[in-house]
Scaffold this motif. Sequence first.
Motif, PDB file in Angstrom:
ATOM      1  N   GLY A 450       0.813  -1.218   0.000  1.00 25.88           N
ATOM      2  CA  GLY A 450       0.000   0.000   0.000  1.00 25.88           C
ATOM      3  C   GLY A 450       0.844   1.264   0.000  1.00 25.88           C
ATOM      4  N   SER A 451       1.948   1.256   0.739  1.00 23.78           N
ATOM      5  CA  SER A 451       2.831   2.426   0.806  1.00 23.78           C
ATOM      6  C   SER A 451       3.509   2.696  -0.531  1.00 23.78           C
ATOM      7  N   VAL A 452       3.952   1.629  -1.196  1.00 21.49           N
ATOM      8  CA  VAL A 452       4.602   1.782  -2.510  1.00 21.49           C
ATOM      9  C   VAL A 452       3.605   2.318  -3.534  1.00 21.49           C
ATOM     10  N   VAL A 453       2.402   1.765  -3.535  1.00 20.96           N
ATOM     11  CA  VAL A 453       1.362   2.241  -4.458  1.00 20.96           C
ATOM     12  C   VAL A 453       1.045   3.705  -4.168  1.00 20.96           C
ATOM     13  N   ASN A 454       0.960   4.039  -2.898  1.00 19.00           N
ATOM     14  CA  ASN A 454       0.683   5.415  -2.475  1.00 19.00           C
ATOM     15  C   ASN A 454       1.723   6.378  -3.040  1.00 19.00           C
ATOM     16  N   MET A 455       3.005   6.043  -2.861  1.00 21.05           N
ATOM     17  CA  MET A 455       4.080   6.923  -3.318  1.00 21.05           C
ATOM     18  C   MET A 455       4.097   7.055  -4.838  1.00 21.05           C
ATOM     19  N   ILE A 456       3.930   5.949  -5.551  1.00 20.42           N
ATOM     20  CA  ILE A 456       3.963   6.004  -7.023  1.00 20.42           C
ATOM     21  C   ILE A 456       2.843   6.896  -7.555  1.00 20.42           C
ATOM     22  N   LEU A 457       1.634   6.697  -7.039  1.00 15.69           N
ATOM     23  CA  LEU A 457       0.503   7.511  -7.491  1.00 15.69           C
ATOM     24  C   LEU A 457       0.712   8.980  -7.151  1.00 15.69           C
ATOM     25  N   LEU A 458       1.114   9.254  -5.908  1.00 14.45           N
ATOM     26  CA  LEU A 458       1.273  10.644  -5.482  1.00 14.45           C
ATOM     27  C   LEU A 458       2.415  11.322  -6.233  1.00 14.45           C
ATOM     28  N   PHE A 459       3.487  10.576  -6.491  1.00 14.87           N
ATOM     29  CA  PHE A 459       4.624  11.150  -7.218  1.00 14.87           C
ATOM     30  C   PHE A 459       4.206  11.552  -8.635  1.00 14.87           C
ATOM     31  N   LYS A 460       3.502  10.669  -9.311  1.00 19.35           N
ATOM     32  CA  LYS A 460       3.072  10.970 -10.681  1.00 19.35           C
ATOM     33  C   LYS A 460       2.134  12.178 -10.711  1.00 19.35           C
ATOM     34  N   ILE A 461       1.209  12.227  -9.766  1.00 15.44           N
ATOM     35  CA  ILE A 461       0.259  13.344  -9.732  1.00 15.44           C
ATOM     36  C   ILE A 461       0.965  14.635  -9.326  1.00 15.44           C
ATOM     37  N   PHE A 462       1.885  14.538  -8.350  1.00 16.10           N
ATOM     38  CA  PHE A 462       2.625  15.718  -7.894  1.00 16.10           C
ATOM     39  C   PHE A 462       3.470  16.293  -9.031  1.00 16.10           C
ATOM     40  N   GLN A 463       4.105  15.419  -9.781  1.00 15.68           N
ATOM     41  CA  GLN A 463       4.930  15.879 -10.898  1.00 15.68           C
ATOM     42  C   GLN A 463       4.073  16.613 -11.930  1.00 15.68           C
ATOM     43  N   LYS A 464       2.898  16.105 -12.170  1.00 10.42           N
ATOM     44  CA  LYS A 464       2.001  16.738 -13.138  1.00 10.42           C
ATOM     45  C   LYS A 464       1.459  18.069 -12.618  1.00 10.42           C
ATOM     46  N   ASP A 465       1.087  18.104 -11.328  1.00  9.41           N
ATOM     47  CA  ASP A 465       0.456  19.298 -10.761  1.00  9.41           C
ATOM     48  C   ASP A 465       1.463  20.389 -10.385  1.00  9.41           C
ATOM     49  N   MET A 466       2.577  19.972  -9.783  1.00 10.99           N
ATOM     50  CA  MET A 466       3.430  20.937  -9.091  1.00 10.99           C
ATOM     51  C   MET A 466       4.857  21.044  -9.622  1.00 10.99           C
ATOM     52  N   ALA A 467       5.415  19.945 -10.082  1.00 12.86           N
ATOM     53  CA  ALA A 467       6.850  19.944 -10.385  1.00 12.86           C
ATOM     54  C   ALA A 467       7.160  19.176 -11.659  1.00 12.86           C
ATOM     55  N   PRO A 468       6.843  19.738 -12.815  1.00 19.39           N
ATOM     56  CA  PRO A 468       7.181  19.065 -14.079  1.00 19.39           C
ATOM     57  C   PRO A 468       8.691  18.809 -14.169  1.00 19.39           C
ATOM     58  N   GLY A 469       9.042  17.621 -14.611  1.00 16.31           N
ATOM     59  CA  GLY A 469      10.461  17.299 -14.736  1.00 16.31           C
ATOM     60  C   GLY A 469      11.112  16.814 -13.461  1.00 16.31           C
ATOM     61  N   LEU A 470      10.324  16.587 -12.408  1.00 15.60           N
ATOM     62  CA  LEU A 470      10.891  16.153 -11.133  1.00 15.60           C
ATOM     63  C   LEU A 470      11.600  14.804 -11.278  1.00 15.60           C
ATOM     64  N   TYR A 471      10.995  13.898 -12.024  1.00 18.51           N
ATOM     65  CA  TYR A 471      11.614  12.578 -12.205  1.00 18.51           C
ATOM     66  C   TYR A 471      12.985  12.694 -12.861  1.00 18.51           C
TER      67      TYR A 471
END
Length: 562
Positions: A450-471
């Motif tokens: 659950g924690s891994v799924v949480n981070m992957i989803l939040l990271f993808k959404i955060f990158q789209k919403d707040m920090a393009p190019g974060l990856y």
Amino acid sequence: MVARIFSFLGKEWHNLNEAAMLLGVFAILSQILAVVRDRLFAHYFGAGATLDVYYTAFRIPDLLYVSLASFVSVTVLIPFLLEKIGTGKTGDESSRKFIDDVFTVFFFSITAISAVLFLFIPRLAHFIAPGFTESQIEALVTLSRILLLSPILMGISNLFGSVTQSFRKFFVYALSPVLYNIGIIAGIIFFYPMFGALGLAWGVVLGALLHLAIQFPVLASHGFIPRFSFNVDFSSIKQIIAVSLPRTITLSLNQLALIIIVAIASTLEEGSVSIFNFSYNLQSVPIVIIGVSYSVAAFPSLIKFFSSGNREGFISQIGDAARVIIFWSLPITFLFIVLRAQIVRVLLGSGAFSWSDTRLTAAMLAIFAVSLIAQNLLPLLIRGYYAAGNTRRPLLVNLFSYALIIFLSGGLLYLVRQYPEFSYFMENLLRVSDVSGTEALMLPLAYSIGSVVNMILLFKIFQKDMAPGLYNSIKRTFFESFVASFFMGFTAYQFLNVFDKIFNINTFFGIFFQGLASGLLGIFVGLILLKLLGSRELEEIRQSLHHKFWKTRAIAPEQEIL
């Protein structure tokens, strides 16, 4: 001497690495004390009924703490306080009035709810521990009622901590959890012999009181000692509730998931609750030291960058913190997996804590370790959203992820009971096929997935919403750290077999030196690889140590921050 102590208490910290390392140093000290605390528990009680009841007694107070005390947390109140203290004038009337109003509403609210819970705990106890006997339920009720004092004290301490954080007084914030653990240890050593299991609960209350008391010197120096307000400005309170309600629900979801996990564990073999908590506490050590320290240190700057419209600075700060979190997390993950038995046996293996307890706890620790990087990144991503005033997005992601944890907790348990092949695979993978109670391994597995799924989803959404190019800004760090960590773990594993023939691993010092020597050689290999790969993070850490961050002079804050 006293003047120097108070001067250091009031020192301001601005550099991200230096502030985070200061928090990290005290987090390490706090976690060392937490390990000492757990070792004392393991030594005196082992993984058995007494600790099962003790750990379960925290579930209702912890839920109350995150559900209500989160309204006055550092994360929520700092933006309001920075706005109120905008003039930079110490003891500004509007900011003091704001603190008084929040203190008044919070104190009466949490006291009233605690009183209601005090009455209803006997009914709730059967839901949070359905597998307990009647005598265990009776003890659970008594301990839970005493522990209800802790959320009140810790909540007020959080409110005070918001003020100290607003003035960048990281030292006091960092020292508070150290004192909290000292109080719990005092409960084990001094109160338990006098009062029995009740003494353990009173030790927690003492720790919460110390956590609160250390905040007073800084508050007094800035004229921010809260007082009861008889003319509360509810418009500010409504704003706080509007901002923090999604965050409160987010935090409560984790506690609800833990309540259900503990409830399931209470129906398994005796000691399952204790072993789950021991392994959970051990895996939390690097989360507190790394994930929480860097996210807390970065948070004020993230607020500043976002509020001023400096999106590049915001993204850069997030990227810098994420890179360092990844840099530290991956080596710890591999070392935890490889050295799990040595870690658990050295830290917990004494007295009533048996070899079977050690092996099962070590297996759970390895499962938790798989999600360490995810659990370390989550606080940063969530605080990134909070700095932007967006608390709803993390709520939706966490709602899904914790629902997944709850579903998997029951689903995986059903799976191992219906399909022995899966149970056989997990037991042999973790080398616990001859240990009883392995069904409980499904609980940390559910939590990690659950924690891994949480981070992957939040990271993808955060990158789209707040920090393009974060990856793109962190992928090199991930690659370098992963490669170095893999060979670090491989080296440590190979030398475990070598030192097995040199040291007597049936003794404390034998298994300690086996794990220590293997780990150090693995770390040495990892550092060489990082150096050859030109790791930017390794150089930054070296520079921070070279600058002697603990001796850094206070830097006058910019006007718009305070």
